[in-house]
Scaffold this active site. Structure first.
Site, mmCIF file in Angstrom:
data_model
loop_
_atom_site.group_PDB
_atom_site.id
_atom_site.type_symbol
_atom_site.label_atom_id
_atom_site.label_comp_id
_atom_site.label_asym_id
_atom_site.label_seq_id
_atom_site.Cartn_x
_atom_site.Cartn_y
_atom_site.Cartn_z
ATOM 1 N N ASN A 1 -1.403 19.669 -19.168
ATOM 2 C CA ASN A 1 -2.115 18.372 -20.082
ATOM 3 C C ASN A 1 -2.088 19.060 -21.546
ATOM 4 O OD1 ASN A 1 -3.741 15.544 -20.161
ATOM 5 N ND2 ASN A 1 -2.497 15.960 -18.494
ATOM 6 N N HIS B 1 -2.146 17.660 -25.168
ATOM 7 C CA HIS B 1 -1.963 15.686 -24.305
ATOM 8 C C HIS B 1 -3.574 15.361 -25.022
ATOM 9 C CE1 HIS B 1 1.107 16.523 -22.512
ATOM 10 N NE2 HIS B 1 1.668 15.017 -22.147
ATOM 11 N N LYS C 1 2.321 11.495 -11.105
ATOM 12 C CA LYS C 1 1.629 10.777 -11.551
ATOM 13 C C LYS C 1 2.023 9.811 -11.723
ATOM 14 C CE LYS C 1 -1.320 13.825 -13.689
ATOM 15 N NZ LYS C 1 -2.105 14.620 -14.565
ATOM 16 N N ARG D 1 0.739 -0.909 -0.207
ATOM 17 C CA ARG D 1 -0.213 -0.322 -0.154
ATOM 18 C C ARG D 1 0.688 1.426 0.493
ATOM 19 N NH1 ARG D 1 -3.058 -2.820 4.334
ATOM 20 N NH2 ARG D 1 -5.106 -4.274 2.627
ATOM 21 N N HIS E 1 -2.708 11.724 -26.661
ATOM 22 C CA HIS E 1 -2.655 10.688 -26.103
ATOM 23 C C HIS E 1 -3.133 9.921 -26.927
ATOM 24 C CE1 HIS E 1 -1.909 11.745 -21.161
ATOM 25 N NE2 HIS E 1 -0.836 11.470 -21.945
ATOM 26 N N GLU F 1 8.618 18.574 -24.221
ATOM 27 C CA GLU F 1 7.480 19.020 -22.561
ATOM 28 C C GLU F 1 8.814 19.984 -22.458
ATOM 29 O OE1 GLU F 1 4.680 17.579 -22.450
ATOM 30 O OE2 GLU F 1 4.751 15.037 -21.875
ATOM 31 N N GLU G 1 -4.529 17.497 -9.941
ATOM 32 C CA GLU G 1 -5.575 18.407 -10.475
ATOM 33 C C GLU G 1 -6.905 17.745 -10.491
ATOM 34 O OE1 GLU G 1 -3.887 16.547 -14.563
ATOM 35 O OE2 GLU G 1 -5.836 17.008 -14.909
ATOM 36 N N ARG H 1 -3.759 22.150 -12.058
ATOM 37 C CA ARG H 1 -2.897 21.176 -12.668
ATOM 38 C C ARG H 1 -2.856 20.641 -14.357
ATOM 39 N NH1 ARG H 1 0.403 16.156 -9.837
ATOM 40 N NH2 ARG H 1 1.408 15.723 -11.744
ATOM 41 N N HIS I 1 5.932 9.406 -27.253
ATOM 42 C CA HIS I 1 5.176 10.655 -26.621
ATOM 43 C C HIS I 1 5.206 11.714 -26.882
ATOM 44 C CE1 HIS I 1 2.373 12.209 -22.744
ATOM 45 N NE2 HIS I 1 3.591 12.568 -22.494
ATOM 46 N N LYS J 1 7.020 23.112 -13.745
ATOM 47 C CA LYS J 1 6.271 21.434 -13.436
ATOM 48 C C LYS J 1 5.725 21.729 -11.667
ATOM 49 C CE LYS J 1 4.461 17.095 -13.697
ATOM 50 N NZ LYS J 1 4.722 16.277 -14.760
HETATM 51 N N1 LIG Z 1 4.385 10.928 -14.914
HETATM 52 C C1 LIG Z 1 4.601 11.529 -15.742
HETATM 53 O O1 LIG Z 1 4.092 12.914 -14.942
HETATM 54 C C2 LIG Z 1 4.811 12.086 -17.200
HETATM 55 C C3 LIG Z 1 5.240 13.000 -17.646
HETATM 56 C C4 LIG Z 1 5.537 13.149 -19.007
HETATM 57 C C5 LIG Z 1 5.554 11.865 -20.011
HETATM 58 N N2 LIG Z 1 5.375 11.112 -19.189
HETATM 59 C C6 LIG Z 1 5.050 9.307 -19.684
HETATM 60 O O2 LIG Z 1 6.648 9.103 -20.232
HETATM 61 C C7 LIG Z 1 6.765 8.382 -20.986
HETATM 62 C C8 LIG Z 1 7.457 8.639 -22.023
HETATM 63 O O3 LIG Z 1 9.152 8.921 -21.177
HETATM 64 P P1 LIG Z 1 10.466 8.841 -22.537
HETATM 65 O O4 LIG Z 1 10.213 9.300 -24.149
HETATM 66 O O5 LIG Z 1 11.241 9.197 -21.656
HETATM 67 O O6 LIG Z 1 10.066 6.734 -22.461
HETATM 68 P P2 LIG Z 1 11.249 6.032 -22.659
HETATM 69 O O7 LIG Z 1 11.559 5.829 -20.779
HETATM 70 O O8 LIG Z 1 10.472 4.483 -23.264
HETATM 71 O O9 LIG Z 1 12.619 5.484 -22.550
HETATM 72 C C9 LIG Z 1 12.136 6.322 -24.227
HETATM 73 C C10 LIG Z 1 13.742 5.141 -24.842
HETATM 74 O O10 LIG Z 1 15.136 5.334 -25.168
HETATM 75 C C11 LIG Z 1 15.418 4.103 -23.569
HETATM 76 N N3 LIG Z 1 16.909 5.041 -22.289
HETATM 77 C C12 LIG Z 1 16.470 5.971 -21.504
HETATM 78 N N4 LIG Z 1 17.353 6.924 -21.020
HETATM 79 C C13 LIG Z 1 18.522 6.274 -21.619
HETATM 80 C C14 LIG Z 1 19.858 6.312 -22.190
HETATM 81 N N5 LIG Z 1 19.969 7.567 -21.161
HETATM 82 N N6 LIG Z 1 20.344 6.299 -22.842
HETATM 83 C C15 LIG Z 1 19.870 5.651 -24.103
HETATM 84 N N7 LIG Z 1 18.795 4.916 -24.092
HETATM 85 C C16 LIG Z 1 18.169 5.645 -22.696
HETATM 86 C C17 LIG Z 1 14.982 3.879 -23.062
HETATM 87 O O11 LIG Z 1 15.520 2.158 -22.921
HETATM 88 C C18 LIG Z 1 13.665 3.736 -24.063
HETATM 89 O O12 LIG Z 1 13.612 2.849 -25.472
HETATM 90 C C19 LIG Z 1 5.159 7.871 -21.627
HETATM 91 O O13 LIG Z 1 4.508 6.716 -21.184
HETATM 92 C C20 LIG Z 1 4.503 9.145 -21.057
HETATM 93 O O14 LIG Z 1 2.929 8.677 -21.274
HETATM 94 C C21 LIG Z 1 4.384 11.262 -17.568
HETATM 95 O O1 LIG Z 2 1.836 16.170 -14.468
HETATM 96 C C1 LIG Z 2 0.835 16.817 -15.527
HETATM 97 O O2 LIG Z 2 -0.046 16.615 -14.501
HETATM 98 C C2 LIG Z 2 1.049 16.228 -16.984
HETATM 99 O O3 LIG Z 2 -0.082 16.370 -16.943
HETATM 100 C C3 LIG Z 2 2.097 15.883 -17.136
HETATM 101 C C4 LIG Z 2 2.150 15.260 -18.771
HETATM 102 O O4 LIG Z 2 3.106 15.678 -18.831
HETATM 103 C C5 LIG Z 2 2.259 14.027 -18.983
HETATM 104 O O5 LIG Z 2 2.058 12.962 -19.919
HETATM 105 C C6 LIG Z 2 1.250 12.363 -17.593
HETATM 106 O O6 LIG Z 2 1.129 11.522 -17.706
HETATM 107 C C7 LIG Z 2 -0.248 13.036 -18.075
HETATM 108 O O7 LIG Z 2 -1.416 12.734 -17.731
HETATM 109 P P1 LIG Z 2 -2.211 12.488 -17.487
HETATM 110 O O8 LIG Z 2 -3.852 12.607 -16.165
HETATM 111 O O9 LIG Z 2 -3.652 13.494 -18.742
HETATM 112 O O10 LIG Z 2 -2.385 10.960 -17.606
HETATM 113 ZN ZN LIG Z 3 3.469 14.193 -21.070
#
Ligand SMILES: NC(=O)c1ccc[n+]([C@@H]2O[C@H](COP(=O)([O-])OP(=O)(O)OC[C@H]3O[C@@H](n4cnc5c(N)ncnc54)[C@H](O)[C@@H]3O)[C@@H](O)[C@H]2O)c1
Ligand SMILES: O=C(O)C(=O)C[C@@H](O)[C@H](O)[C@H](O)COP(=O)(O)O
Ligand SMILES: [Zn+2]
Length: 365
Positions: free
Chosen positions: A248, A251, A146, A125, A255, A188, A240, A244, A268, A230
């Site tokens: 998006n 997005h 998130k 949990r 998305h 981003e 959110e 917040r 992404h 951010k």
């Molecule tokens: N939680 C949030 O607020 C938030 C915000 C933005 C995006 N996201 C999520 O993040 C994800 C995308 O993240 P991403 O673009 O980092 O993708 P990813 O984590 O898939 O990384 C992209 C690629 O780069 C490679 N890689 C990573 N670091 C590396 C390095 N230093 N050297 C060589 N290769 C490397 C990975 O193995 C992968 O193949 C999506 O799922 C998106 O929804 C979440």
């Molecule tokens: O942190 C947030 O809030 C964002 O919206 C950041 C976005 O870049 C990110 O892709 C996030 O994961 C999107 O959130 P979601 O709630 O629309 O899935």
């Molecule tokens: Zn994003």
């Protein structure tokens, strides 16, 4: 080269974000500063590509400092962000004997960060976790709490808000990133400028070449300013309920493009770049925005090698259906983050489907 640190302050927690060079070698000190002592068992979660390149540095540094460190890997890529992987990783934590004081370290891009963060939110949990972003895009995903996984039909539909204890962004790790991932990450960064800070937009416009070459001082500055935006937004509205949603921007369409292409065709950042092009055109309609803002937005994205057009023959109906599943939608009505000028956005309710279809037609092909 300047190292930068900022603190994200939330109502019942705050944590530092360190951005700089050679930070992974200082990880034990940074963990201790957050009260993560050597008696707490660590689980590093990474993917197979990052694992090959950076896991041994992190794991060995921590073991030398006296930590017990376990390592679990996922297959690199968005398709690993699912419930089956969550269950498998939780199994790895059980086998490793993690308890409630143990800490998960997410070493990788946004996929690892979102998934490992959700493991931390779910295991017993909820246990502590630390973000060690290794993609430029992850300056966004590692901050703000998130975490979660995708459902085949809808992006990030299963998840939680679970804040890390610490973010350590060692920019040296970005040197091994493939070029497409570097470009992808700038979406981003640009988004953070477009929603909040026109001066940051102008700064990005004048530093394209050095940023694409990952010039360290400019890179640290860009990541710092992105994280600042951010942190400012999340500290006002952690879960959110209001502002917040502006994070998006781009997005709703982004998305939907990821979902209709089964999370395979677009990265992404690429999908969101196209989504921003759609959102700025929709803003032109709703706020009579000057065409110059549309052109400047698209030119900035294109200058970083990002797409602003839909390049495949996806079904319009499927795209619109996917948009109805956007988490900002209410009672089946589309809500969009729209811009009223560079550096300014707002959430606009009840956007008409025909306006969205019109804009999609404009950015198709
Ligand atoms: N939680 C949030 O607020 C938030 C915000 C933005 C995006 N996201 C999520 O993040 C994800 C995308 O993240 P991403 O673009 O980092 O993708 P990813 O984590 O898939 O990384 C992209 C690629 O780069 C490679 N890689 C990573 N670091 C590396 C390095 N230093 N050297 C060589 N290769 C490397 C990975 O193995 C992968 O193949 C999506 O799922 C998106 O929804 C979440
Ligand atoms: O942190 C947030 O809030 C964002 O919206 C950041 C976005 O870049 C990110 O892709 C996030 O994961 C999107 O959130 P979601 O709630 O629309 O899935
Ligand atoms: Zn994003």
């Amino acid at each position: 080269m300047k190292e930068r640190t900022l603190e994200i302050r939330l109502s019942d927690q705050s944590y530092p974000i360190h951005i700089g060079s050679q930070l992974f070698s200082r990880l034990p000190t940074l963990l201790l500063q957050q009260g993560i002592t050597e008696d707490r068992r660590l689980m590093v979660i990474t993917d197979n590509q990052v694992g090959k390149l950076h896991a041994s540095t992190v794991v060995e540094t921590l073991r030398e400092a006296g930590y017990v460190v376990h390592l679990a890997e996922i297959t690199a890529g968005e398709h690993s962000k699912n419930l089956l992987e969550l269950e498998r990783l939780i199994g790895a934590c059980i086998v490793a004997g993690l308890d409630r004081r143990s800490v998960i370290l997410a070493l990788g891009g946004g996929v690892v960060g979102d998934l490992a963060g959700f493991v931390a939110a779910s295991y017993m949990r909820g246990i502590s976790f630390v973000q060690l972003p290794t993609t430029l895009l992850a300056h966004d995903s590692s901050v703000g709490g998130k975490v979660g996984v995708n459902h085949p039909q809808a992006k990030n539909y299963i998840g939680a808000f679970h804040q890390p204890e610490l973010v350590v962004f060692d920019v040296d790790s970005l040197r091994t990133l493939p070029e497409r991932e570097v470009r992808n990450g700038f979406t981003e960064v640009i988004k953070h400028g477009l929603i909040w800070d026109v001066h940051f937009v102008s700064w990005l416009e004048t530093h394209v070449d050095s940023l694409l070459q990952l010039e360290p001082t400019h890179l640290i500055e860009a990541i710092y300013r992105g994280c600042q935006v951010k942190a400012a937004v999340v500290s006002q509205d952690e879960r959110e309920q209001g502002i917040r949603a502006i994070l998006n921007y781009g997005h709703t369409i982004g998305h939907a493009l990821e979902a209709v292409s089964h999370y395979q065709h677009y990265k992404h950042g690429e999908a969101v770049a196209i989504g921003i092009a759609g959102a700025v055109r929709l803003s032109q309609k709703y706020f009579s925005l000057p065409m110059e803002i549309v052109e400047r937005t698209e030119a900035l994205l294109n200058s970083f090698g990002l797409p602003t057009r839909i390049d495949e023959n996806w079904s319009m109906d499927e795209l619109v259906q996917a948009m109805r599943r956007d988490k900002k939608a209410r009672n089946g009505k589309l809500n969009f983050v729209l811009t009223t000028g560079l550096g300014k956005v707002e959430l606009v309710h009840e956007i008409s489907t025909s306006d969205v279809e019109d804009v999609l037609t404009q950015i198709w092909g």
